[in-house]
Write a protein that holds these residues in place. Sequence first.
Motif, PDB file in Angstrom:
ATOM      1  N   ALA A  22      35.525  46.030  32.182  1.00  0.00           N
ATOM      2  CA  ALA A  22      36.619  45.058  32.130  1.00  0.00           C
ATOM      3  C   ALA A  22      36.266  43.792  32.901  1.00  0.00           C
ATOM      4  N   VAL A  23      35.632  43.946  34.058  1.00  0.00           N
ATOM      5  CA  VAL A  23      35.226  42.791  34.865  1.00  0.00           C
ATOM      6  C   VAL A  23      34.235  41.919  34.097  1.00  0.00           C
ATOM      7  N   LEU A  24      33.301  42.549  33.410  1.00  0.00           N
ATOM      8  CA  LEU A  24      32.314  41.798  32.639  1.00  0.00           C
ATOM      9  C   LEU A  24      32.962  40.936  31.565  1.00  0.00           C
ATOM     10  N   HIS A  25      34.105  41.366  31.084  1.00  0.00           N
ATOM     11  CA  HIS A  25      34.828  40.608  30.056  1.00  0.00           C
ATOM     12  C   HIS A  25      35.831  39.639  30.662  1.00  0.00           C
ATOM     13  N   ARG A  26      35.829  39.524  31.988  1.00  0.00           N
ATOM     14  CA  ARG A  26      36.702  38.565  32.669  1.00  0.00           C
ATOM     15  C   ARG A  26      35.834  37.642  33.524  1.00  0.00           C
ATOM     16  N   PRO A  27      35.296  36.569  32.947  1.00  0.00           N
ATOM     17  CA  PRO A  27      34.460  35.665  33.748  1.00  0.00           C
ATOM     18  C   PRO A  27      35.198  35.054  34.927  1.00  0.00           C
ATOM     19  N   ASP A  28      36.544  35.086  34.880  1.00  0.00           N
ATOM     20  CA  ASP A  28      37.309  34.523  35.997  1.00  0.00           C
ATOM     21  C   ASP A  28      37.325  35.447  37.219  1.00  0.00           C
ATOM     22  N   THR A  29      36.661  36.588  37.141  1.00  0.00           N
ATOM     23  CA  THR A  29      36.482  37.425  38.330  1.00  0.00           C
ATOM     24  C   THR A  29      35.264  36.992  39.145  1.00  0.00           C
ATOM     25  N   ALA A  30      34.528  36.009  38.670  1.00  0.00           N
ATOM     26  CA  ALA A  30      33.356  35.524  39.411  1.00  0.00           C
ATOM     27  C   ALA A  30      33.780  35.033  40.793  1.00  0.00           C
ATOM     28  N   GLY A  31      32.970  35.372  41.794  1.00  0.00           N
ATOM     29  CA  GLY A  31      33.250  34.970  43.164  1.00  0.00           C
ATOM     30  C   GLY A  31      34.131  35.928  43.932  1.00  0.00           C
ATOM     31  N   LEU A  32      34.516  37.058  43.313  1.00  0.00           N
ATOM     32  CA  LEU A  32      35.398  38.015  43.973  1.00  0.00           C
ATOM     33  C   LEU A  32      34.621  39.237  44.463  1.00  0.00           C
ATOM     34  N   VAL A  33      35.052  39.761  45.606  1.00  0.00           N
ATOM     35  CA  VAL A  33      34.588  41.045  46.122  1.00  0.00           C
ATOM     36  C   VAL A  33      35.778  41.987  46.044  1.00  0.00           C
ATOM     37  N   LEU A  34      35.657  43.038  45.229  1.00  0.00           N
ATOM     38  CA  LEU A  34      36.794  43.897  44.917  1.00  0.00           C
ATOM     39  C   LEU A  34      36.531  45.329  45.351  1.00  0.00           C
ATOM     40  N   GLU A  35      37.505  45.922  46.046  1.00  0.00           N
ATOM     41  CA  GLU A  35      37.416  47.332  46.420  1.00  0.00           C
ATOM     42  C   GLU A  35      38.192  48.173  45.412  1.00  0.00           C
TER      43      GLU A  35
END
Length: 221
Positions: free
Chosen positions: A188-201
């Motif tokens: 899902a993250v790969l299909h959301r380029p707007d997650t770039a720059g995030l560190v997610l737990e």
Amino acid sequence: MRIAIAGGHGQVARHLSRALSARGDVPVALVRQLAHVEDVQADGAEPVVLDLERANARDVAEAVSGADAVVFAAGAGPGSGAERKDTVDRAAAGLLADGAAQAGVRRYVLISSMGVDGEPPAGTDGVFATYLRAKAASEADLRERDLDWTVVRPGRLTDDEPTGTVRLDTSVPRGAVPRADVAAVLAAVLHRPDTAGLVLELTSGVVPVEAAVAAVVEPAD
């Protein structure tokens, strides 16, 4: 999308190949051994034999050329010593970034670990402490690069059946999560380029995967 996965024969990586293939993407599994080729082909991935502990940046660039994104899912694995925690979990992650940059692949998703924010607590097993420091170093290195990176830090990994629901945020309480649910989040993250720059737990939770990923980038109503 064409997505190159370093550590393509690992359990999370194989779940990711299946999830991407089901979406209609083309996973490319970078594997160390010829013996793993048939396994990753069965997951729907295109195999490329590449040992990140022996390769150079040009080798990696050739392997990931034409990809839309790369994922670092490699790991030294259980039973490996402190030296390989560093050569794989730190150095190989940096090598993948070098190769991606040479190949013009800007999107990079790194699987890290919860617990890398500070020094390992007193009494932590020495090899595991080295692993945490290696993951912390790989994150720090990636953040300094001109790439569209996202870091995903899962909690304790299990082989439980996936639930399809997770807890995902910049900080979450310690917990466990099935490997297949980690893979679903990565897809899902790969299909959301707007997650770039995030560190997610990431741990198990009650929010469906796609909604959980959307929630970290979309403001609440």
